[in-house]
Design an enzyme around this catalytic site. Sequence first.
Site, PDB file in Angstrom:
ATOM      1  N   ASN A  52       2.243 -13.914  11.494  1.00  0.00           N
ATOM      2  CA  ASN A  52       3.220 -13.111  12.032  1.00  0.00           C
ATOM      3  C   ASN A  52       4.419 -13.975  12.652  1.00  0.00           C
ATOM      4  O   ASN A  52       5.014 -13.399  13.644  1.00  0.00           O
ATOM      5  CB  ASN A  52       2.677 -12.127  13.064  1.00  0.00           C
ATOM      6  CG  ASN A  52       2.323 -10.777  12.708  1.00  0.00           C
ATOM      7  OD1 ASN A  52       3.090 -10.017  12.197  1.00  0.00           O
ATOM      8  ND2 ASN A  52       0.871 -10.498  12.832  1.00  0.00           N
ATOM      9  N   GLU A  95      -6.484  -7.970   8.938  1.00  0.00           N
ATOM     10  CA  GLU A  95      -6.276  -6.455   9.197  1.00  0.00           C
ATOM     11  C   GLU A  95      -7.265  -5.508   8.348  1.00  0.00           C
ATOM     12  O   GLU A  95      -6.684  -4.604   7.975  1.00  0.00           O
ATOM     13  CB  GLU A  95      -4.797  -5.975   9.514  1.00  0.00           C
ATOM     14  CG  GLU A  95      -4.479  -4.796  10.330  1.00  0.00           C
ATOM     15  CD  GLU A  95      -2.943  -4.597  10.323  1.00  0.00           C
ATOM     16  OE1 GLU A  95      -2.601  -3.740  11.083  1.00  0.00           O
ATOM     17  OE2 GLU A  95      -2.267  -5.302   9.706  1.00  0.00           O
ATOM     18  N   ASN A 132      -2.949  -9.463   3.988  1.00  0.00           N
ATOM     19  CA  ASN A 132      -3.274  -8.673   5.065  1.00  0.00           C
ATOM     20  C   ASN A 132      -3.132  -7.174   4.324  1.00  0.00           C
ATOM     21  O   ASN A 132      -2.183  -6.756   4.020  1.00  0.00           O
ATOM     22  CB  ASN A 132      -2.014  -8.667   5.979  1.00  0.00           C
ATOM     23  CG  ASN A 132      -2.221  -7.644   7.154  1.00  0.00           C
ATOM     24  OD1 ASN A 132      -2.505  -6.583   6.912  1.00  0.00           O
ATOM     25  ND2 ASN A 132      -1.767  -8.027   8.205  1.00  0.00           N
ATOM     26  N   ASP A 180       1.929  -3.135   3.677  1.00  0.00           N
ATOM     27  CA  ASP A 180       3.078  -3.790   3.923  1.00  0.00           C
ATOM     28  C   ASP A 180       3.413  -5.305   3.619  1.00  0.00           C
ATOM     29  O   ASP A 180       4.581  -5.808   3.531  1.00  0.00           O
ATOM     30  CB  ASP A 180       3.893  -3.349   5.280  1.00  0.00           C
ATOM     31  CG  ASP A 180       2.838  -3.697   6.522  1.00  0.00           C
ATOM     32  OD1 ASP A 180       1.578  -4.315   6.235  1.00  0.00           O
ATOM     33  OD2 ASP A 180       3.188  -3.473   7.533  1.00  0.00           O
ATOM     34  N   HIS A 181       1.985  -5.816   3.482  1.00  0.00           N
ATOM     35  CA  HIS A 181       2.195  -7.313   3.058  1.00  0.00           C
ATOM     36  C   HIS A 181       1.726  -7.312   1.666  1.00  0.00           C
ATOM     37  O   HIS A 181       1.090  -6.476   0.992  1.00  0.00           O
ATOM     38  CB  HIS A 181       1.111  -8.015   3.872  1.00  0.00           C
ATOM     39  CG  HIS A 181       1.443  -8.085   5.243  1.00  0.00           C
ATOM     40  ND1 HIS A 181       1.917  -9.192   6.087  1.00  0.00           N
ATOM     41  CD2 HIS A 181       1.236  -7.043   6.260  1.00  0.00           C
ATOM     42  CE1 HIS A 181       2.252  -9.156   7.331  1.00  0.00           C
ATOM     43  NE2 HIS A 181       1.753  -7.884   7.495  1.00  0.00           N
ATOM     44  N   ASP A 239      -2.099 -13.982   8.070  1.00  0.00           N
ATOM     45  CA  ASP A 239      -0.897 -13.397   8.562  1.00  0.00           C
ATOM     46  C   ASP A 239      -0.533 -14.190   9.900  1.00  0.00           C
ATOM     47  O   ASP A 239      -0.955 -13.832  10.712  1.00  0.00           O
ATOM     48  CB  ASP A 239      -1.156 -12.049   8.532  1.00  0.00           C
ATOM     49  CG  ASP A 239       0.343 -11.237   9.469  1.00  0.00           C
ATOM     50  OD1 ASP A 239       1.089 -12.053   9.548  1.00  0.00           O
ATOM     51  OD2 ASP A 239      -0.112  -9.980   9.756  1.00  0.00           O
ATOM     52  N   TYR A 250      -5.862 -14.106  11.753  1.00  0.00           N
ATOM     53  CA  TYR A 250      -4.792 -12.983  11.939  1.00  0.00           C
ATOM     54  C   TYR A 250      -3.950 -13.102  13.190  1.00  0.00           C
ATOM     55  O   TYR A 250      -4.365 -12.701  14.247  1.00  0.00           O
ATOM     56  CB  TYR A 250      -5.368 -11.618  11.811  1.00  0.00           C
ATOM     57  CG  TYR A 250      -4.616 -10.330  11.986  1.00  0.00           C
ATOM     58  CD1 TYR A 250      -3.251 -10.208  11.721  1.00  0.00           C
ATOM     59  CD2 TYR A 250      -5.122  -9.220  12.493  1.00  0.00           C
ATOM     60  CE1 TYR A 250      -2.528  -9.179  11.773  1.00  0.00           C
ATOM     61  CE2 TYR A 250      -4.288  -8.141  12.802  1.00  0.00           C
ATOM     62  CZ  TYR A 250      -2.752  -8.123  12.450  1.00  0.00           C
ATOM     63  OH  TYR A 250      -2.234  -6.956  12.671  1.00  0.00           O
TER      64      TYR A 250
END
Length: 273
Positions: free
Chosen positions: A162, A47, A20, A263-264, A160, A118
Amino acid sequence: MTDTTTSRGMADTLKIVSWNINSVRFRIEIVERFLKEAQPDILCLQETKVIDGDFPAAPFRRLGYEHIVLHGQRMHHGVAILSRLPIVEDDRLDWQANGEARHIGVRLPNGMRIENVYVPAGGDIPDRTLNPKFGQKLDFVERMTRWSETLAVPTLLVGDFNIAPLPSDVWGHKQLLKVVSHTPIEVDALDALKASNSWVDLGRHFHPAPARLHTWWSYRSPDWTRNDRGRRLDHMWATREIADKAVAHHVFEDCRSWLKPSDHVPIMTEFTA
């Protein structure tokens, strides 16, 4: 570049990465650096935050990634698969049921399918009545589960998700039980998806619980290395015939400290070719 790695006698392998990137145009420099250092054969991005016509294809082609399949969307979402190997076909499934660009799948010449997804983050309140985004997330995973039940081809599912399903997938299990991404209802939904086709979680196959295994750290933390409040939101799952060919799984934590990081961090599995 260092990573968290477990392997079994690597030889000639097929390297597949999921990442991501949180805006591919904004972070193209670290993507190029990573590709030069890790040398994957296939890169699955989530993303991307760019429409297909504005995707920065040139840097990838310069590095040998001639086969590019896109499903983009302005400002939000977006997925892409970039490959040094030919891609036979692709599809785009609407598991969100609203046209958002959250899935893209391809088939390689050897018959393996790669499905890049995603999953929605789901907002901040873990209640579908108070927070419709949470309900959309659960419904998304439910649609994936129905798809998985009928799947009959060798498949690698990456992206991702999540959701951090295991207690050791988060920095604090008790602290996060009511936090979206680790709530029991999300974990149950992901467990049902996993059971629907006997998926093998490659991250935990090579790094069995309760080993620490994180792929995401919030931007809100002033020093992610000191606090280490991570979660394992990024996954690679394989059907059995694909899992049997896996020889190593890597989590590239150092990328979280690179200039303008996502952030990933990237994750990579290697398979016998």
